[in-house]
Design a protein around this motif. Sequence first.
Motif, short mmCIF file in Angstrom:
data_model
loop_
_atom_site.label_atom_id
_atom_site.label_comp_id
_atom_site.label_asym_id
_atom_site.label_seq_id
_atom_site.Cartn_x
_atom_site.Cartn_y
_atom_site.Cartn_z
N THR A 1 58.49 8.72 -10.43
CA THR A 1 59.03 8.30 -11.73
C THR A 1 57.96 7.81 -12.70
O THR A 1 58.22 7.73 -13.90
N GLY A 2 56.81 7.44 -12.17
CA GLY A 2 55.75 6.93 -13.03
C GLY A 2 55.74 5.43 -13.19
O GLY A 2 54.75 4.85 -13.65
N ASN A 3 56.84 4.75 -12.80
CA ASN A 3 56.92 3.30 -12.93
C ASN A 3 57.44 2.68 -11.64
O ASN A 3 58.42 3.16 -11.07
N PRO A 4 56.80 1.60 -11.17
CA PRO A 4 57.28 0.92 -9.96
C PRO A 4 58.54 0.10 -10.26
O PRO A 4 58.79 -0.25 -11.41
N TYR A 5 59.30 -0.17 -9.23
CA TYR A 5 60.51 -0.99 -9.39
C TYR A 5 60.26 -2.39 -8.82
O TYR A 5 59.74 -2.52 -7.71
N PRO A 6 60.60 -3.44 -9.57
CA PRO A 6 60.32 -4.81 -9.10
C PRO A 6 61.35 -5.29 -8.08
O PRO A 6 62.19 -6.15 -8.38
N PHE A 7 61.29 -4.78 -6.86
CA PHE A 7 62.27 -5.14 -5.84
C PHE A 7 62.34 -6.64 -5.60
O PHE A 7 63.43 -7.22 -5.50
N LEU A 8 61.18 -7.28 -5.49
CA LEU A 8 61.13 -8.70 -5.16
C LEU A 8 61.27 -9.60 -6.39
O LEU A 8 61.31 -10.83 -6.25
N TYR A 9 61.35 -9.01 -7.58
CA TYR A 9 61.44 -9.80 -8.80
C TYR A 9 62.73 -9.56 -9.56
O TYR A 9 62.92 -10.09 -10.65
N SER A 10 63.62 -8.78 -8.98
CA SER A 10 64.96 -8.58 -9.52
C SER A 10 65.94 -9.33 -8.63
O SER A 10 65.89 -9.21 -7.41
N GLU A 11 66.83 -10.12 -9.23
CA GLU A 11 67.71 -10.97 -8.44
C GLU A 11 68.62 -10.16 -7.51
O GLU A 11 68.80 -10.51 -6.35
N THR A 12 69.16 -9.06 -8.01
CA THR A 12 70.06 -8.25 -7.19
C THR A 12 69.34 -7.62 -6.00
O THR A 12 69.81 -7.69 -4.86
N SER A 13 68.19 -7.01 -6.26
CA SER A 13 67.45 -6.37 -5.17
C SER A 13 66.87 -7.41 -4.21
O SER A 13 66.76 -7.15 -3.01
N TRP A 14 66.52 -8.60 -4.72
CA TRP A 14 66.00 -9.65 -3.84
C TRP A 14 67.07 -10.08 -2.84
O TRP A 14 66.80 -10.25 -1.65
N ILE A 15 68.30 -10.25 -3.32
CA ILE A 15 69.40 -10.62 -2.42
C ILE A 15 69.63 -9.53 -1.39
O ILE A 15 69.85 -9.81 -0.20
N ALA A 16 69.57 -8.26 -1.82
CA ALA A 16 69.75 -7.15 -0.89
C ALA A 16 68.66 -7.15 0.18
O ALA A 16 68.93 -6.92 1.37
N ILE A 17 67.41 -7.40 -0.23
CA ILE A 17 66.30 -7.45 0.73
C ILE A 17 66.46 -8.64 1.66
O ILE A 17 66.20 -8.54 2.87
N PHE A 18 66.90 -9.77 1.13
CA PHE A 18 67.15 -10.97 1.94
C PHE A 18 68.17 -10.67 3.03
O PHE A 18 67.96 -10.98 4.21
N LEU A 19 69.28 -10.05 2.65
CA LEU A 19 70.32 -9.72 3.63
C LEU A 19 69.85 -8.68 4.63
O LEU A 19 70.07 -8.81 5.84
N GLY A 20 69.19 -7.62 4.13
CA GLY A 20 68.73 -6.55 5.01
C GLY A 20 67.71 -7.02 6.03
O GLY A 20 67.78 -6.66 7.21
N SER A 21 66.76 -7.86 5.60
CA SER A 21 65.74 -8.35 6.53
C SER A 21 66.34 -9.26 7.58
O SER A 21 65.94 -9.23 8.75
#
Length: 308
Positions: free
Chosen positions: A156-176
């Motif tokens: 896509t040319g641009n990285p996604y802020p997984f750890l700096y977006s509240e929604t994705s951070w919660i998803a990563i928290f739950l998944g880990s």
Amino acid sequence: MISIIDASKKFNSKRFKQNVPLLIMFVPVIAFFLVVKYLPMFGLVIAFKDYNFADGIFHSPWAGFKNFQMLFNNPETLGIVRNTLVLGILSVVVGFPFPIMIAILLNEARKLIFKRFVQTLVYLPHFFSWVIVGGMVITLFSQESGAINHWITKWTGNPYPFLYSETSWIAIFLGSGIWKEAGFSAIIYLAALTSVDPSLYEAAGLDGANKWRQIWHITLPGISTTIVLMMILSIGHVIEVGFDQVYVLQNNVVSNVSEVISTYIFRVGLQNAQFSLTAAMGLFESVVAFIMVMTANQIARRFNQGLW
């Protein structure tokens, strides 16, 4: 009548002597709970005091409910309690079914080598510390150097802020959390599955029930008591979101959803030395957890599945 009572006393005495080795083995367990769990409870008294090192726990001046008033008059407290409840409830709702599914799938596996290999893979993460798991998560999801963003940038040319977006951070928290603990928690359900009578599966198969029907009507009802027990224990941990996991994954950008009671106690109590204030927060956390466990048990008792 007297002879019966005497015989009963002799029987009890004999039984006690037979169990002496077991009682001796149980002494370290009792000592552990007394020293590590119950003795520190006396320190909760500082929640009602203006604690200072010079006067110590018992000689510091009494403050009554001043610390609780300060705590609940602080606008930050409501957000911290909300974050703790949201993350705790999501962890239970999303993560609770995974150990059950893993146990059922492993129980259905017939190839012993495959079963042992999968068991090793799913059990292993439990023995990693959250520092290691946090490092693995950051290696995968970091915006600057993460492996996943490396491929996203190529596409896509641009990285996604997984750890700096509240929604994705919660998803990563739950998944880990699920990845780390689900496999080890499945051991309890695997043990419960050994009590299910195999003849029930044979009878269901003769009646034409497929594997899904057998799981739904035999396997799950057979371990329902264990499921309820584990659910009640999980509800007790809803407001006790683990410090390690949150601390290694959180950052200032997502503090609105990642600041929980345990990290607040560390930041304010240990780093800023406000011990009385955070002791009040810890006592509040314990009381709420106790009420939730009692409520969950009362609900379970209505279905004859209570712990007591």
